[in-house]
Design an enzyme around this catalytic site. Sequence first.
Site, PDB file in Angstrom:
ATOM      1  N   ARG A   6      -1.697  -2.809 -18.091  1.00 15.58           N
ATOM      2  CA  ARG A   6      -2.919  -2.002 -18.171  1.00 15.58           C
ATOM      3  C   ARG A   6      -2.807  -0.868 -17.164  1.00 15.58           C
ATOM      4  O   ARG A   6      -2.809  -1.102 -15.960  1.00 15.58           O
ATOM      5  CB  ARG A   6      -4.151  -2.847 -17.864  1.00 15.58           C
ATOM      6  CG  ARG A   6      -4.259  -4.117 -18.689  1.00 15.58           C
ATOM      7  CD  ARG A   6      -5.634  -4.733 -18.636  1.00 15.58           C
ATOM      8  NE  ARG A   6      -6.510  -4.046 -19.554  1.00 15.58           N
ATOM      9  CZ  ARG A   6      -6.521  -4.250 -20.870  1.00 15.58           C
ATOM     10  NH1 ARG A   6      -5.722  -5.132 -21.427  1.00 15.58           N
ATOM     11  NH2 ARG A   6      -7.343  -3.562 -21.630  1.00 15.58           N
TER      12      ARG A   6
ATOM     13  N   LYS B 144      -1.717  -0.223 -24.677  1.00 17.44           N
ATOM     14  CA  LYS B 144      -2.091  -0.369 -26.090  1.00 17.44           C
ATOM     15  C   LYS B 144      -0.799  -0.402 -26.914  1.00 17.44           C
ATOM     16  O   LYS B 144      -0.001  -1.314 -26.726  1.00 17.44           O
ATOM     17  CB  LYS B 144      -3.067   0.737 -26.480  1.00 17.44           C
ATOM     18  CG  LYS B 144      -4.376   0.639 -25.668  1.00 17.44           C
ATOM     19  CD  LYS B 144      -5.398   1.683 -26.024  1.00 17.44           C
ATOM     20  CE  LYS B 144      -6.624   1.549 -25.129  1.00 17.44           C
ATOM     21  NZ  LYS B 144      -7.619   2.606 -25.361  1.00 17.44           N
TER      22      LYS B 144
ATOM     23  N   TYR C 176       0.847  -1.205   0.000  1.00 18.31           N
ATOM     24  CA  TYR C 176       0.000   0.000   0.000  1.00 18.31           C
ATOM     25  C   TYR C 176       0.872   1.240   0.000  1.00 18.31           C
ATOM     26  O   TYR C 176       1.824   1.318   0.769  1.00 18.31           O
ATOM     27  CB  TYR C 176      -0.929   0.007   1.226  1.00 18.31           C
ATOM     28  CG  TYR C 176      -2.369  -0.051   0.780  1.00 18.31           C
ATOM     29  CD1 TYR C 176      -2.935   1.046   0.144  1.00 18.31           C
ATOM     30  CD2 TYR C 176      -3.128  -1.195   0.946  1.00 18.31           C
ATOM     31  CE1 TYR C 176      -4.241   0.994  -0.324  1.00 18.31           C
ATOM     32  CE2 TYR C 176      -4.430  -1.257   0.487  1.00 18.31           C
ATOM     33  CZ  TYR C 176      -4.983  -0.156  -0.155  1.00 18.31           C
ATOM     34  OH  TYR C 176      -6.257  -0.208  -0.620  1.00 18.31           O
TER      35      TYR C 176
ATOM     36  N   THR D   2      -2.968   5.682 -22.232  1.00 12.23           N
ATOM     37  CA  THR D   2      -2.914   4.373 -21.605  1.00 12.23           C
ATOM     38  C   THR D   2      -1.506   3.824 -21.810  1.00 12.23           C
ATOM     39  O   THR D   2      -0.736   4.337 -22.631  1.00 12.23           O
ATOM     40  CB  THR D   2      -3.908   3.387 -22.253  1.00 12.23           C
ATOM     41  OG1 THR D   2      -3.657   3.375 -23.656  1.00 12.23           O
ATOM     42  CG2 THR D   2      -5.351   3.790 -21.994  1.00 12.23           C
TER      43      THR D   2
ATOM     44  N   ASP E 146      -5.516  13.125 -25.808  1.00  5.24           N
ATOM     45  CA  ASP E 146      -5.615  11.746 -25.314  1.00  5.24           C
ATOM     46  C   ASP E 146      -4.985  10.849 -26.379  1.00  5.24           C
ATOM     47  O   ASP E 146      -5.591  10.577 -27.420  1.00  5.24           O
ATOM     48  CB  ASP E 146      -7.097  11.402 -25.091  1.00  5.24           C
ATOM     49  CG  ASP E 146      -7.301   9.965 -24.626  1.00  5.24           C
ATOM     50  OD1 ASP E 146      -6.335   9.182 -24.648  1.00  5.24           O
ATOM     51  OD2 ASP E 146      -8.447   9.634 -24.249  1.00  5.24           O
TER      52      ASP E 146
ATOM     53  N   GLU F 197      -0.443   4.859  -0.480  1.00  7.13           N
ATOM     54  CA  GLU F 197      -1.231   6.093  -0.691  1.00  7.13           C
ATOM     55  C   GLU F 197      -0.344   7.312  -0.549  1.00  7.13           C
ATOM     56  O   GLU F 197       0.467   7.398   0.380  1.00  7.13           O
ATOM     57  CB  GLU F 197      -2.383   6.150   0.315  1.00  7.13           C
ATOM     58  CG  GLU F 197      -3.507   5.208  -0.065  1.00  7.13           C
ATOM     59  CD  GLU F 197      -4.714   5.324   0.861  1.00  7.13           C
ATOM     60  OE1 GLU F 197      -4.598   5.959   1.927  1.00  7.13           O
ATOM     61  OE2 GLU F 197      -5.761   4.765   0.514  1.00  7.13           O
TER      62      GLU F 197
HETATM   63  C1  LIG Z   1      -8.661   3.006 -24.566  1.00  2.00           C
HETATM   64  C2  LIG Z   1      -8.917   4.455 -24.472  1.00  2.00           C
HETATM   65  C3  LIG Z   1      -9.263   5.055 -23.261  1.00  2.00           C
HETATM   66  C4  LIG Z   1      -9.625   4.271 -22.019  1.00  2.00           C
HETATM   67  O1  LIG Z   1      -8.699   3.420 -21.542  1.00  2.00           O
HETATM   68  P1  LIG Z   1      -9.132   2.235 -20.524  1.00  2.00           P
HETATM   69  O2  LIG Z   1      -7.812   1.820 -20.003  1.00  2.00           O
HETATM   70  O3  LIG Z   1      -9.850   1.232 -21.335  1.00  2.00           O
HETATM   71  O4  LIG Z   1      -9.989   2.855 -19.466  1.00  2.00           O
HETATM   72  C5  LIG Z   1      -9.390   6.436 -23.220  1.00  2.00           C
HETATM   73  N1  LIG Z   1      -9.184   7.175 -24.312  1.00  2.00           N
HETATM   74  C6  LIG Z   1      -8.878   6.631 -25.515  1.00  2.00           C
HETATM   75  C7  LIG Z   1      -8.662   7.512 -26.711  1.00  2.00           C
HETATM   76  C8  LIG Z   1      -8.747   5.258 -25.626  1.00  2.00           C
HETATM   77  O5  LIG Z   1      -8.479   4.717 -26.817  1.00  2.00           O
END
Ligand SMILES: *Cc1c(COP(=O)(O)O)cnc(C)c1O
Length: 411
Positions: A226, A220, A45, A217, A191, A47
Amino acid sequence: MTKQVFQLIKNEVRRQKETLMMIPSENYASRAVLKALGSAFQNKYAEGYPGRRYYQGQKFVDEVENLTIKLAKRLFGVPRVNVQAYSGSPANAAVYFALLDPGDKIMGPGLLSGGHLTHGHPKITFSGKYFNSVQYQVGEDGLFDYEKIERQALKERPKIIIAGTTSYSRTLDFAYFGKIADRVGAYLMADIAHIVALVIAGVHPSPVPYADVITTTTHKSLRGPRGAMILTTRKGLLKDRDLAKKINRAVFPGLQGGPHENNIAAIAVALEEAGQKDFKQYARQIVNNASCLSGELANLGFSLVSGGTDNHLMVIDLRNKNIDGKRAALLLEEAGIIVNANSIPHDPRPPLVPSGIRLGTPALTTRGMKEEQMVQIARWIGAVISGQTNPGKIKQKVEELTKKFPAPGLG
Ligand SMILES: *Cc1c(COP(=O)(O)O)cnc(C)c1O
């Protein structure tokens, strides 16, 4: 029961080895990433933030989180990074929580135009329910019309503009988005969840000079665990120190409790991998593969949204093929080709049975596949969707192909 779980893991490993993973958000993490993810940091933990924790025993946790932050700053060329957000959606929520009050106006891309649910999708998401969300859309050609987006922003005066997509196959003009945000006095959040590897490799323009905040993220195209990162730039609507402070507070204690330090350690491993020369090669090949695949599919009579791709993914509009996206995705799965059904812009069909499918090349590229394999795969996709060949027959060929391209991390 434990035995059953491990049997299921074995089955999933086999599935991932024997199929063509063409969902553009999926990938294979390396053995080192998986090892860090399954490490003892999982038990701790922590925090708070490095040097300012609420519990004792943080020597190595602090060191690993600082290391991850340092690697991210260096790789992206930004002054501040938060690595604690649990995933992409919580990262976006944290940015809104940091910069907005409930009811403030946000402006992001619509879902059918390639945006993500967290970009203000109305009614069913937090981003559409707790904020006053207006959305911009692609035109009939499947492309963003930046001048139109600018006019909409000037009329609506949102407090934040979101630039980033999950099913848009063209280069995003972050410079233009930056110009719009400046004119409106809005924050710009980029994003880059999907395209992060392309940005790192310089295959897609970086939003760093134009955005106030960048979320991504890590699982990907980056090939990490993740998770997510929130980068703060020096663009300067707010001083980066003040902006980063707001974001850190929004992540913890605003939205989350203890960070997943095993994830953070695995992000460090992925960032280190992303700093190597062969990562640039990987990112370039992702784009070359997507370009080749989309060209071959077009030759076979498939209609691609926006006419093609500049990045790692493409959306096929199946309306001229007399099949819906769900049925096509199910048939392809029988052939060992894993894609997702996807809405097309202005889709007349419902989201669960939409008119298109979305496919991408990151995971295949991680396995080492190149143009030669893309040509083959396009033919298989054509044969399955046209009903020319029994999917079971193709599945055998897919399995033969996957044997030649071992999946990293799965042994
Ligand atoms: C995949 C994605 C997210 C969300 O990611 P998670 O890990 O699935 O919550 C947010 N924005 C974009 C553009 C994404 O492709």
